[in-house]
Design a protein around this motif. Structure first.
Motif, PDB file in Angstrom:
ATOM      1  N   ALA A   1       0.850  -1.352  -0.015  1.00  0.00           N
ATOM      2  CA  ALA A   1      -0.226  -0.058   0.090  1.00  0.00           C
ATOM      3  C   ALA A   1       0.574   1.332  -0.023  1.00  0.00           C
ATOM      4  O   ALA A   1       0.514   2.285  -0.515  1.00  0.00           O
ATOM      5  N   ASP A   2       2.075   1.297   0.379  1.00  0.00           N
ATOM      6  CA  ASP A   2       3.129   2.288   0.671  1.00  0.00           C
ATOM      7  C   ASP A   2       3.839   2.317  -0.639  1.00  0.00           C
ATOM      8  O   ASP A   2       4.653   3.196  -0.783  1.00  0.00           O
ATOM      9  N   GLY A   3       3.722   1.619  -1.642  1.00  0.00           N
ATOM     10  CA  GLY A   3       4.443   1.541  -2.937  1.00  0.00           C
ATOM     11  C   GLY A   3       5.626   0.701  -2.780  1.00  0.00           C
ATOM     12  O   GLY A   3       6.453   0.790  -3.670  1.00  0.00           O
ATOM     13  N   LYS A   4       6.003   0.212  -1.755  1.00  0.00           N
ATOM     14  CA  LYS A   4       7.127  -0.645  -1.296  1.00  0.00           C
ATOM     15  C   LYS A   4       7.135  -1.898  -2.165  1.00  0.00           C
ATOM     16  O   LYS A   4       6.212  -2.571  -2.355  1.00  0.00           O
ATOM     17  N   GLU A   5       8.220  -2.254  -2.807  1.00  0.00           N
ATOM     18  CA  GLU A   5       8.524  -3.407  -3.757  1.00  0.00           C
ATOM     19  C   GLU A   5       8.394  -4.594  -2.712  1.00  0.00           C
ATOM     20  O   GLU A   5       9.143  -4.532  -1.726  1.00  0.00           O
ATOM     21  N   VAL A   6       7.486  -5.597  -2.958  1.00  0.00           N
ATOM     22  CA  VAL A   6       7.349  -6.918  -1.944  1.00  0.00           C
ATOM     23  C   VAL A   6       7.703  -8.140  -2.738  1.00  0.00           C
ATOM     24  O   VAL A   6       7.413  -9.242  -2.359  1.00  0.00           O
ATOM     25  N   GLY A   7       8.067  -8.032  -3.913  1.00  0.00           N
ATOM     26  CA  GLY A   7       8.058  -9.364  -4.555  1.00  0.00           C
ATOM     27  C   GLY A   7       7.697  -9.384  -6.003  1.00  0.00           C
ATOM     28  O   GLY A   7       7.244  -8.255  -6.691  1.00  0.00           O
ATOM     29  N   GLU A   8       7.178 -10.429  -6.533  1.00  0.00           N
ATOM     30  CA  GLU A   8       6.691 -10.697  -8.295  1.00  0.00           C
ATOM     31  C   GLU A   8       5.847 -11.763  -7.996  1.00  0.00           C
ATOM     32  O   GLU A   8       6.051 -12.642  -7.374  1.00  0.00           O
ATOM     33  N   THR A   9       4.961 -11.849  -8.921  1.00  0.00           N
ATOM     34  CA  THR A   9       4.141 -12.750  -9.244  1.00  0.00           C
ATOM     35  C   THR A   9       4.484 -13.765 -10.713  1.00  0.00           C
ATOM     36  O   THR A   9       5.015 -12.796 -11.354  1.00  0.00           O
ATOM     37  N   GLU A  10       4.099 -14.699 -10.841  1.00  0.00           N
ATOM     38  CA  GLU A  10       4.285 -15.359 -12.083  1.00  0.00           C
ATOM     39  C   GLU A  10       3.095 -16.132 -12.843  1.00  0.00           C
ATOM     40  O   GLU A  10       2.377 -16.803 -11.797  1.00  0.00           O
ATOM     41  N   GLU A  11       2.904 -15.529 -14.073  1.00  0.00           N
ATOM     42  CA  GLU A  11       1.580 -16.134 -14.620  1.00  0.00           C
ATOM     43  C   GLU A  11       2.138 -16.671 -15.855  1.00  0.00           C
ATOM     44  O   GLU A  11       2.995 -16.356 -16.714  1.00  0.00           O
TER      45      GLU A  11
END
Length: 374
Positions: free
Chosen positions: A304-314
């Motif tokens: 919510a603060d715009g901090k990068e928290v990882g990535e998803t894979e599709e």
């Protein structure tokens, strides 16, 4: 209502291994293969026999060939029951045949590339657009990479903003061609009378994929071309840096001159497109008993603060069926529904990329100017 009647002009490998199965997949309710033309009776008869087997026909399509005036190409084109033709002939032969078929009132689907070079392609397109298009005749270029559901799905993922704004991209195609290859052992490929050899014949596929993937057209190219294997003359390798009209840039590596099979098998080929919020990779793989295009989309995740928290894979997988789709699209266009696949001007931009890369020698080339787009 009877299905539209088509004829195949040409009896080579791709007509047999790609077009016949595609017509079979579309089904007899969608299209009827009425005739086969080849320069030789042997070639026409061979493909007609293959067609009967592949399409499960009661009888072979009629055959036409040059030696018999009663059964030559003019005789085929005079048949009122043939609505259109699929042209699968050598690169330098096709433009004249395209015009001949259009002049006979037939709709045309011609194999890529649209023409051997940009000036020839521009002249061909101009004649079509001024003389035959106003008569309601449809001409499309059969570029199966453009039609592939896998590339179309990847393009939609980019349009949907899944990777953000496109910033850079990479395309790598590494092929090993020896003198035993069925693709090499075709007379018009063994001694090509057109620029680029396999680079033109096969390289336009990759450029077509980039054309539908990227949000804006390829515009500026700086590249080098070379020859690694003498029997693949005039060129077999291109390396180019390219920029799109909206500022994204990328590297394109195309070669049919790998020194060993391992260089082709282990070179990590495929396409990648990177954006501000992620990236995607596209590769052709074997899955489920057949070939599929697998797109893996990696998306940056933030809190919510715009901090990068990882990535998803599709993962998106689509069966390889571009030839079937392009023929179906052509039939739809003839019936009045045009989805834009197979535009001759789109195919011309693919040829322009190869032509520019062959001649750049490091100097920037404006691709849009080359095709008269600006």
């Amino acid at each position: 209502m009877s299905p539209p009647g088509l004829a195949i002009l040409g009896s080579g490998i791709f007509a047999k291994e790609a077009h016949l199965p595609a017509i079979a997949a579309l089904g007899s309710a969608r299209v009827a293969l009425k005739a086969i033309y080849s320069r030789s009776e042997t070639g026409a008869a061979g493909l007609a026999a293959d067609a009967q087997d592949t399409l499960k026909l009661d009888a072979q399509p009629d055959i036409y060939f040059d030696a018999d005036p009663a059964r030559n190409l003019d005789a085929l084109l005079a048949r009122p029951d043939i609505l259109g033709v699929i042209v699968v002939l050598p690169i330098t032969t096709q433009p004249a045949i395209v015009l001949k078929a259009l002049a006979a009132g037939k709709h045309v689907l011609s194999e890529k590339p649209v023409a051997p070079d940009v000036p020839g392609g521009l002249a061909l397109i101009q004649e079509y657009e001024t003389v035959y298009k106003p008569k309601g005749l449809v001409w499309r270029v059969a570029e199966n990479f453009e039609a592939e559901p896998g590339y179309q799905a990847a393009a939609q993922a980019i349009k949907d903003g899944k990777i953000g704004k496109v910033t850079f991209f990479n395309a790598r195609v590494v092929n090993y061609i020896d003198k035993n290859s069925k693709w090499y052992n075709t007379p018009w490929r063994t001694v090509p009378d057109y620029q680029g050899g396999f680079l033109l014949d096969g390289g336009v596929h990759t450029i077509a994929a980039l054309r539908i993937l990227l949000p804006s057209p390829l515009q500026t190219l700086s590249g080098f071309a070379s020859l690694a294997k003498d029997y693949l003359a005039p060129h077999d390798t291109i390396n180019a840096a390219v920029q799109t009209s909206d500022g994204a840039h990328g590297l394109v590596e195309l070669t049919w001159g790998a020194p060993t099979p391992s260089r082709a098998a282990n070179a990590a080929g495929g396409l990648t497109v990177t954006g501000t919020k992620g990236w995607l990779a596209i590769n052709q793989v074997q899955a489920g008993g057949g070939s599929v295009l697998r797109t893996t989309v990696y998306q940056l995740q933030t809190d919510a603060d715009g901090k990068e928290v990882g990535e998803t894979e599709e993962v998106i997988e689509k069966r390889v069926m571009g030839v079937e789709v392009e023929i179906g699209s052509f039939l739809d266009a003839v019936a009045g529904t045009d989805d834009g696949i197979g535009s001759p001007r789109g195919a011309l931009s693919d040829v322009a990329f190869i032509e520019a890369a062959l001649n750049s020698n490091g100097a920037p080339v404006d691709l849009l100017k080359l095709v008269g787009a600006q």
